[in-house]
Design a protein around this motif. Structure first.
Motif, PDB file in Angstrom:
ATOM      1  N   PRO A  84       5.204  27.172 -36.392  1.00  0.00           N
ATOM      2  CA  PRO A  84       4.190  26.200 -35.963  1.00  0.00           C
ATOM      3  C   PRO A  84       3.211  25.746 -37.044  1.00  0.00           C
ATOM      4  O   PRO A  84       2.773  24.586 -37.013  1.00  0.00           O
ATOM      5  N   PRO A  85       2.812  26.591 -38.017  1.00  0.00           N
ATOM      6  CA  PRO A  85       1.877  26.084 -39.024  1.00  0.00           C
ATOM      7  C   PRO A  85       2.413  24.888 -39.814  1.00  0.00           C
ATOM      8  O   PRO A  85       1.627  24.110 -40.361  1.00  0.00           O
ATOM      9  N   TYR A  86       3.731  24.748 -39.885  1.00  0.00           N
ATOM     10  CA  TYR A  86       4.341  23.618 -40.597  1.00  0.00           C
ATOM     11  C   TYR A  86       4.836  22.546 -39.629  1.00  0.00           C
ATOM     12  O   TYR A  86       5.584  21.656 -40.015  1.00  0.00           O
ATOM     13  N   ASP A  87       4.417  22.641 -38.370  1.00  0.00           N
ATOM     14  CA  ASP A  87       4.893  21.751 -37.305  1.00  0.00           C
ATOM     15  C   ASP A  87       3.699  20.985 -36.750  1.00  0.00           C
ATOM     16  O   ASP A  87       3.290  21.175 -35.616  1.00  0.00           O
ATOM     17  N   THR A  88       3.153  20.093 -37.565  1.00  0.00           N
ATOM     18  CA  THR A  88       1.858  19.493 -37.237  1.00  0.00           C
ATOM     19  C   THR A  88       1.888  18.630 -35.985  1.00  0.00           C
ATOM     20  O   THR A  88       0.862  18.463 -35.322  1.00  0.00           O
ATOM     21  N   THR A  89       3.039  18.067 -35.638  1.00  0.00           N
ATOM     22  CA  THR A  89       3.125  17.225 -34.440  1.00  0.00           C
ATOM     23  C   THR A  89       3.599  17.986 -33.214  1.00  0.00           C
ATOM     24  O   THR A  89       3.538  17.460 -32.100  1.00  0.00           O
ATOM     25  N   GLY A  90       4.118  19.194 -33.400  1.00  0.00           N
ATOM     26  CA  GLY A  90       4.704  19.938 -32.293  1.00  0.00           C
ATOM     27  C   GLY A  90       6.152  19.597 -32.025  1.00  0.00           C
ATOM     28  O   GLY A  90       6.777  20.182 -31.133  1.00  0.00           O
ATOM     29  N   ASN A  91       6.727  18.659 -32.802  1.00  0.00           N
ATOM     30  CA  ASN A  91       8.098  18.209 -32.525  1.00  0.00           C
ATOM     31  C   ASN A  91       9.132  19.315 -32.697  1.00  0.00           C
ATOM     32  O   ASN A  91      10.133  19.359 -31.975  1.00  0.00           O
ATOM     33  N   THR A  92       8.913  20.199 -33.665  1.00  0.00           N
ATOM     34  CA  THR A  92       9.896  21.252 -33.901  1.00  0.00           C
ATOM     35  C   THR A  92       9.940  22.207 -32.709  1.00  0.00           C
ATOM     36  O   THR A  92      11.020  22.559 -32.217  1.00  0.00           O
ATOM     37  N   ALA A  93       8.787  22.634 -32.246  1.00  0.00           N
ATOM     38  CA  ALA A  93       8.739  23.527 -31.090  1.00  0.00           C
ATOM     39  C   ALA A  93       9.250  22.836 -29.831  1.00  0.00           C
ATOM     40  O   ALA A  93       9.930  23.454 -29.000  1.00  0.00           O
ATOM     41  N   LEU A  94       8.924  21.550 -29.674  1.00  0.00           N
ATOM     42  CA  LEU A  94       9.427  20.789 -28.530  1.00  0.00           C
ATOM     43  C   LEU A  94      10.947  20.706 -28.559  1.00  0.00           C
ATOM     44  O   LEU A  94      11.623  20.896 -27.541  1.00  0.00           O
ATOM     45  N   THR A  95      11.501  20.455 -29.749  1.00  0.00           N
ATOM     46  CA  THR A  95      12.955  20.413 -29.886  1.00  0.00           C
ATOM     47  C   THR A  95      13.551  21.780 -29.577  1.00  0.00           C
ATOM     48  O   THR A  95      14.555  21.887 -28.864  1.00  0.00           O
ATOM     49  N   GLY A  96      12.918  22.834 -30.093  1.00  0.00           N
ATOM     50  CA  GLY A  96      13.397  24.184 -29.801  1.00  0.00           C
ATOM     51  C   GLY A  96      13.397  24.490 -28.321  1.00  0.00           C
ATOM     52  O   GLY A  96      14.345  25.085 -27.793  1.00  0.00           O
ATOM     53  N   ALA A  97      12.342  24.095 -27.614  1.00  0.00           N
ATOM     54  CA  ALA A  97      12.268  24.324 -26.171  1.00  0.00           C
ATOM     55  C   ALA A  97      13.404  23.619 -25.446  1.00  0.00           C
ATOM     56  O   ALA A  97      14.039  24.177 -24.540  1.00  0.00           O
ATOM     57  N   ASN A  98      13.679  22.387 -25.843  1.00  0.00           N
ATOM     58  CA  ASN A  98      14.762  21.632 -25.204  1.00  0.00           C
ATOM     59  C   ASN A  98      16.126  22.241 -25.510  1.00  0.00           C
ATOM     60  O   ASN A  98      17.006  22.274 -24.649  1.00  0.00           O
ATOM     61  N   LEU A  99      16.322  22.721 -26.741  1.00  0.00           N
ATOM     62  CA  LEU A  99      17.598  23.347 -27.070  1.00  0.00           C
ATOM     63  C   LEU A  99      17.790  24.642 -26.281  1.00  0.00           C
ATOM     64  O   LEU A  99      18.911  24.956 -25.849  1.00  0.00           O
ATOM     65  N   LEU A 100      16.725  25.388 -26.062  1.00  0.00           N
ATOM     66  CA  LEU A 100      16.824  26.591 -25.239  1.00  0.00           C
ATOM     67  C   LEU A 100      17.175  26.246 -23.798  1.00  0.00           C
ATOM     68  O   LEU A 100      17.964  26.949 -23.146  1.00  0.00           O
ATOM     69  N   PHE A 101      16.598  25.164 -23.279  1.00  0.00           N
ATOM     70  CA  PHE A 101      16.971  24.715 -21.929  1.00  0.00           C
ATOM     71  C   PHE A 101      18.437  24.328 -21.879  1.00  0.00           C
ATOM     72  O   PHE A 101      19.147  24.650 -20.910  1.00  0.00           O
ATOM     73  N   GLU A 102      18.923  23.649 -22.930  1.00  0.00           N
ATOM     74  CA  GLU A 102      20.346  23.301 -22.980  1.00  0.00           C
ATOM     75  C   GLU A 102      21.210  24.562 -22.976  1.00  0.00           C
ATOM     76  O   GLU A 102      22.289  24.593 -22.364  1.00  0.00           O
ATOM     77  N   MET A 103      20.755  25.613 -23.664  1.00  0.00           N
ATOM     78  CA  MET A 103      21.497  26.874 -23.662  1.00  0.00           C
ATOM     79  C   MET A 103      21.571  27.458 -22.254  1.00  0.00           C
ATOM     80  O   MET A 103      22.624  27.922 -21.808  1.00  0.00           O
ATOM     81  N   LEU A 104      20.431  27.442 -21.547  1.00  0.00           N
ATOM     82  CA  LEU A 104      20.421  27.907 -20.159  1.00  0.00           C
ATOM     83  C   LEU A 104      21.433  27.141 -19.325  1.00  0.00           C
ATOM     84  O   LEU A 104      22.128  27.720 -18.474  1.00  0.00           O
ATOM     85  N   CYS A 105      21.555  25.850 -19.597  1.00  0.00           N
ATOM     86  CA  CYS A 105      22.413  24.982 -18.787  1.00  0.00           C
ATOM     87  C   CYS A 105      23.904  25.154 -19.048  1.00  0.00           C
ATOM     88  O   CYS A 105      24.725  24.565 -18.326  1.00  0.00           O
ATOM     89  N   VAL A 106      24.299  25.918 -20.064  1.00  0.00           N
ATOM     90  CA  VAL A 106      25.727  26.154 -20.313  1.00  0.00           C
ATOM     91  C   VAL A 106      26.130  27.608 -20.075  1.00  0.00           C
ATOM     92  O   VAL A 106      27.253  27.994 -20.391  1.00  0.00           O
ATOM     93  N   LEU A 107      25.224  28.405 -19.519  1.00  0.00           N
ATOM     94  CA  LEU A 107      25.595  29.783 -19.221  1.00  0.00           C
ATOM     95  C   LEU A 107      26.650  29.830 -18.122  1.00  0.00           C
ATOM     96  O   LEU A 107      26.771  28.895 -17.310  1.00  0.00           O
ATOM     97  N   PRO A 108      27.413  30.905 -18.053  1.00  0.00           N
ATOM     98  CA  PRO A 108      28.392  31.034 -16.969  1.00  0.00           C
ATOM     99  C   PRO A 108      27.722  30.948 -15.601  1.00  0.00           C
ATOM    100  O   PRO A 108      26.569  31.347 -15.423  1.00  0.00           O
ATOM    101  N   LYS A 109      28.458  30.386 -14.646  1.00  0.00           N
ATOM    102  CA  LYS A 109      28.046  30.293 -13.227  1.00  0.00           C
ATOM    103  C   LYS A 109      26.985  29.237 -12.966  1.00  0.00           C
ATOM    104  O   LYS A 109      26.401  29.190 -11.873  1.00  0.00           O
ATOM    105  N   ILE A 110      26.730  28.363 -13.929  1.00  0.00           N
ATOM    106  CA  ILE A 110      25.767  27.279 -13.693  1.00  0.00           C
ATOM    107  C   ILE A 110      26.376  26.239 -12.768  1.00  0.00           C
ATOM    108  O   ILE A 110      27.543  25.857 -12.899  1.00  0.00           O
ATOM    109  N   LYS A 111      25.565  25.774 -11.834  1.00  0.00           N
ATOM    110  CA  LYS A 111      25.975  24.738 -10.905  1.00  0.00           C
ATOM    111  C   LYS A 111      25.753  23.357 -11.521  1.00  0.00           C
ATOM    112  O   LYS A 111      24.733  23.107 -12.155  1.00  0.00           O
ATOM    113  N   TYR A 112      26.722  22.474 -11.320  1.00  0.00           N
ATOM    114  CA  TYR A 112      26.605  21.078 -11.773  1.00  0.00           C
ATOM    115  C   TYR A 112      26.783  20.153 -10.584  1.00  0.00           C
ATOM    116  O   TYR A 112      27.658  20.364  -9.742  1.00  0.00           O
ATOM    117  N   TYR A 113      25.961  19.124 -10.528  1.00  0.00           N
ATOM    118  CA  TYR A 113      26.114  18.105  -9.482  1.00  0.00           C
ATOM    119  C   TYR A 113      27.143  17.072  -9.921  1.00  0.00           C
ATOM    120  O   TYR A 113      27.318  16.815 -11.100  1.00  0.00           O
TER     121      TYR A 113
END
Length: 359
Positions: free
Chosen positions: A330-359
């Motif tokens: 974060p000290p080198y992430d002045t806009t927060g974009n890096t952490a925001l991208t990381g959060a979204n990538l972690l959500f994407e990881m959650l969404c590909v775990l086994p047994k995930i439901k898809y509509y």
């Protein structure tokens, strides 16, 4: 406003400034008296933890947890858990990754419950919570590795799949020690600017440049099922990836990724990984620093966020037993974009775990 809270069955903990109580759940009604509630968000019939929606609870309220999920102390009863490992003791250049988990949680308040791209419904599929951080020792890296290994043994013993917020990439070594104890040697999808296979750096064998060398030495990886994607930058020899290839790793240098979709590559990776257990390790410096500047060892000409998402979505169908997102500083992430991208990538990881439901 009271009627909105009543129709959503929110507890006082979910609408106050305090954090969620352990195992706090929220069920979304399908009530004709509440036309503002999207009927496509109805419950699947089980009581899962569901983040409080920003339609009804302000994102800026409450104590930050990952994706505004409930917090609980242990992984008991969970199918998947977000866990932080706040260290940068193994970092060789810019510090600050110890603050990564905290900032990722802050930026994750923007996440919603469904994946609009893949139609994944993780909170209708799995019981998920934020179980806080490993209690690391910021003065002793070897002791920290011991603490991480012991913490992940407990998490994995419950059958829970850990989704880890780093912290520097050293953490992959003790995590994989615990993972391999439970699952045996695992396949690895490693997304990074660096191979992290050095032997000794400044006289030390443990650091963020050495984890996968240590993993191979201890038999934690099924080397025929390891792929490293996005490697680039200057090196200490003409072929920085010779050792990786000698172990049987598939090495995909960034030049092979420029100007193209990585969906075809991931089809090949899925075939390589087969049905065995797989761990996904994603260093945020795999992305070009124009997109993710907040990291310790940035390298130019990296992957795009689109390609990062393609890689993770390409892991759908694999037997994922754990994932991490590391090296957000974060000290080198002045806009927060890096952490925001990381959060979204972690959500994407959650969404590909086994047994995930898809509509």
């Amino acid at each position: 406003m009271f009627s909105v809270w009543r129709n959503l069955h929110l507890s006082r903990a979910a609408i106050s400034s305090s954090s969620f109580a352990p195992r706090q759940t929220l069920s979304i009604c399908n009530d004709s008296r509440a036309p503002w509630v999207n009927p496509n968000r109805k419950s699947s019939g089980k009581r899962f933890n569901v983040p409080a929606s920003a339609e009804f609870v302000a994102r800026v309220s409450g104590i930050p947890t990952m994706a505004k999920l409930p917090h609980q102390e242990t992984a008991d009863g969970l199918d998947a858990a977000f866990v932080g490992v706040p260290i940068d003791t193994g970092t060789s250049n810019r510090p600050g990754a110890r603050f990564g988990p905290r900032q990722i949680r802050v930026e994750s308040a923007l996440l919603r419950a469904y994946n609009s791209g893949t139609r994944a419904a993780p909170y209708e599929s799995l019981m998920v919570a934020d179980i806080g951080d490993v209690n690391v020792n910021v003065y002793d890296l070897k002791d920290t590795c011991r603490r991480i290994r012991e913490a992940y043994r407990k998490i994995l013993a419950t059958g829970c799949i850990p989704l880890t917020m780093g912290g520097d990439h050293t953490i992959a070594y003790p995590i994989l020690q615990a993972v391999a104890e439970r699952h045996g040697p695992v396949g690895l999808v490693h997304v990074d600017a660096h191979a992290d296979t050095s032997d000794v750096v400044l006289g030390e064998k443990i650091g963020h440049g050495t984890p996968f060398r240590r993993c191979v030495e201890e038999g934690l990886l099924d080397c025929k099922r390891v792929v490293q994607i996005g490697l680039r930058g200057t090196g200490y020899s003409a072929d920085s990836y010779e050792w990786s290839r000698a172990q049987g790793f598939r090495v995909v240098q960034v030049e092979e990724c420029w100007f193209k979709s990585l969906a075809p590559l991931m089809a090949e990776v899925r075939a390589q990984m087969g049905s065995g257990p797989v761990y996904l390790s994603f260093d945020i410096d795999a992305l070009d620093p124009g997109f993710a500047p907040g990291t310790g060892t940035p390298e130019i000409a990296g992957l795009t966020p689109i390609q990062g998402v393609e890689i993770i979505r390409g892991c759908r169908g694999l037997n994922l037993v754990g994932c991490d997102l590391v090296e957000v500083s974060p000290p080198y992430d002045t806009t927060g974009n890096t952490a925001l991208t990381g959060a979204n990538l972690l959500f994407e990881m959650l969404c590909v775990l086994p047994k995930i439901k898809y509509y």
